[in-house]
Design an enzyme around this catalytic site. Structure first.
Site, PDB file in Angstrom:
ATOM      1  N   GLY A   1       0.834  -1.196   0.000  1.00 27.44           N
ATOM      2  CA  GLY A   1       0.000   0.000   0.000  1.00 27.44           C
ATOM      3  C   GLY A   1       0.870   1.247   0.000  1.00 27.44           C
TER       4      GLY A   1
ATOM      5  CD  GLN B   1       3.231   5.938   2.712  1.00 28.83           C
ATOM      6  OE1 GLN B   1       2.244   5.353   2.292  1.00 28.83           O
ATOM      7  NE2 GLN B   1       4.285   5.305   3.228  1.00 28.83           N
TER       8      GLN B   1
ATOM      9  CB  CYS C   1       5.689   2.550   7.744  1.00 25.48           C
ATOM     10  SG  CYS C   1       5.066   3.982   6.849  1.00 25.48           S
ATOM     11  CG  LEU C   2       6.349   1.250   1.670  1.00 24.34           C
ATOM     12  CD1 LEU C   2       5.618   1.496   0.353  1.00 24.34           C
ATOM     13  CD2 LEU C   2       7.435   0.212   1.502  1.00 24.34           C
TER      14      LEU C   2
ATOM     15  CG  HIS D   1      -0.075   1.430   7.543  1.00 22.52           C
ATOM     16  ND1 HIS D   1       0.868   1.171   8.507  1.00 22.52           N
ATOM     17  CD2 HIS D   1       0.586   2.063   6.537  1.00 22.52           C
ATOM     18  CE1 HIS D   1       2.039   1.632   8.103  1.00 22.52           C
ATOM     19  NE2 HIS D   1       1.899   2.174   6.901  1.00 22.52           N
ATOM     20  CD  GLU D   2      -1.072   2.633   2.963  1.00 26.48           C
ATOM     21  OE1 GLU D   2      -0.278   1.703   3.132  1.00 26.48           O
ATOM     22  OE2 GLU D   2      -0.676   3.802   2.758  1.00 26.48           O
TER      23      GLU D   2
ATOM     24  CG  HIS E   1       0.704   7.032   5.609  1.00 28.03           C
ATOM     25  ND1 HIS E   1       1.856   7.569   6.147  1.00 28.03           N
ATOM     26  CD2 HIS E   1       0.926   5.697   5.517  1.00 28.03           C
ATOM     27  CE1 HIS E   1       2.731   6.610   6.365  1.00 28.03           C
ATOM     28  NE2 HIS E   1       2.194   5.454   5.992  1.00 28.03           N
TER      29      HIS E   1
END
Length: 189
Positions: free
Chosen positions: A47, A52, A91-92, A133-134, A137
Site C-alpha cells: 500500500g 508518502q 512502513c515504507l 495504516h494508509e 497517512h
C-alpha cells in the site's frame, strides 16, 4: 508528474499534514495513481498513500497480491470497526523499523474508485490493517503515534540511527528485505 515518485521518509513535514479531499476525479488523478504504483512496487509495498510521495490528497493505492491487481481508494473513510488485533507493522516511510501495533481487527470502509463509483468494503485481518495504516497517512499520522511514550522515544532514537545509515549510503534497511505489512513477501502473519 510522469515517472516514479520518491517515497518520503519520517521527518518530512508532508507526512504530518492532513490530506485534502479530492473534489474531481480526472485524468490528473489517474496519472498520479499511475505514477504512485511503480513507487509502491519498487519498494515491495502492499500500500502507498499519496502523502508518502508528497501529494496532499486523500487517496491511496494497494495491491494484496491476491490476483485482483492494484486498486485505488479515493476519499476513503472507515465508518465502523470491531475487535482488536496486534500485528507487527512496518512502513515504507519508516524503512527498517517494525512495531507491534494494536488496531481494530475488522473495518467497514467507504470511498470512491478511479471511475468515481462509490465503493464499500468490509475487511478483516491484513486488509483491515492495511486500510487503517494508509488512512493514518491521510490524516498525518505515523506508526510511532500508536506507541506509548517510552516506546516512541526508543523508536525515534532507532530511527535517527537508520536515517543516518540511509543518508550515508551504507547498506541499510533495504538489505534486510521487506518488512511486515508493507512487504508483499510477508502478507501472512
Amino acid at each position: 508528474m510522469g515517472g516514479t515518485f520518491e517515497i518520503r521518509l519520517m521527518g518530512d513535514p508532508v507526512l504530518r499534514q492532513r490530506a485534502a479531499e479530492i473534489t474531481e476525479i480526472n485524468g490528473r488523478v489517474a496519472r498520479m495513481v499511475d505514477d504512485m504504483l511503480p513507487a509502491m512496487y519498487e519498494a515491495e509495498g502492499i500500500g502507498l498513500a499519496a502523502p508518502q510521495v508528497g501529494i496532499q490528497r486523500r487517496l491511496f493505492v494497494f495491491d494484496l497480491y491476491e490476483g485482483d491487481g492494484p486498486q485505488t481508494l479515493i476519499n476513503p473513510e472507515i465508518v465502523e470497526s470491531h475487535g482488536e488485533w496486534t500485528y507487527t507493522e512496518g512502513c515504507l516511510s519508516v524503512p527498517g523499523l517494525t512495531f507491534d501495533i494494536v488496531r481494530p481487527k475488522e473495518v467497514y470502509l467507504v470511498g470512491l474508485d478511479l471511475d468515481g463509483n462509490e465503493v464499500s468494503i468490509e475487511a478483516d485481518d491484513l486488509t483491515a490493517r492495511l486500510f487503517q495504516h494508509e488512512l493514518d497517512h491521510l490524516d498525518g499520522l505515523l506508526l510511532i503515534d500508536h506507541l506509548d511514550k517510552a516506546e516512541r522515544k526508543d523508536a525515534l532514537r532507532e530511527w535517527r540511527s537508520k536515517l543516518a545509515q540511509l543518508q550515508s549510503g551504507a547498506p541499510g534497511p533495504a538489505a534486510s528485505g521487506p518488512v511486515p505489512l508493507v512487504g508483499r513477501n510477508s502478507a501472512a502473519g
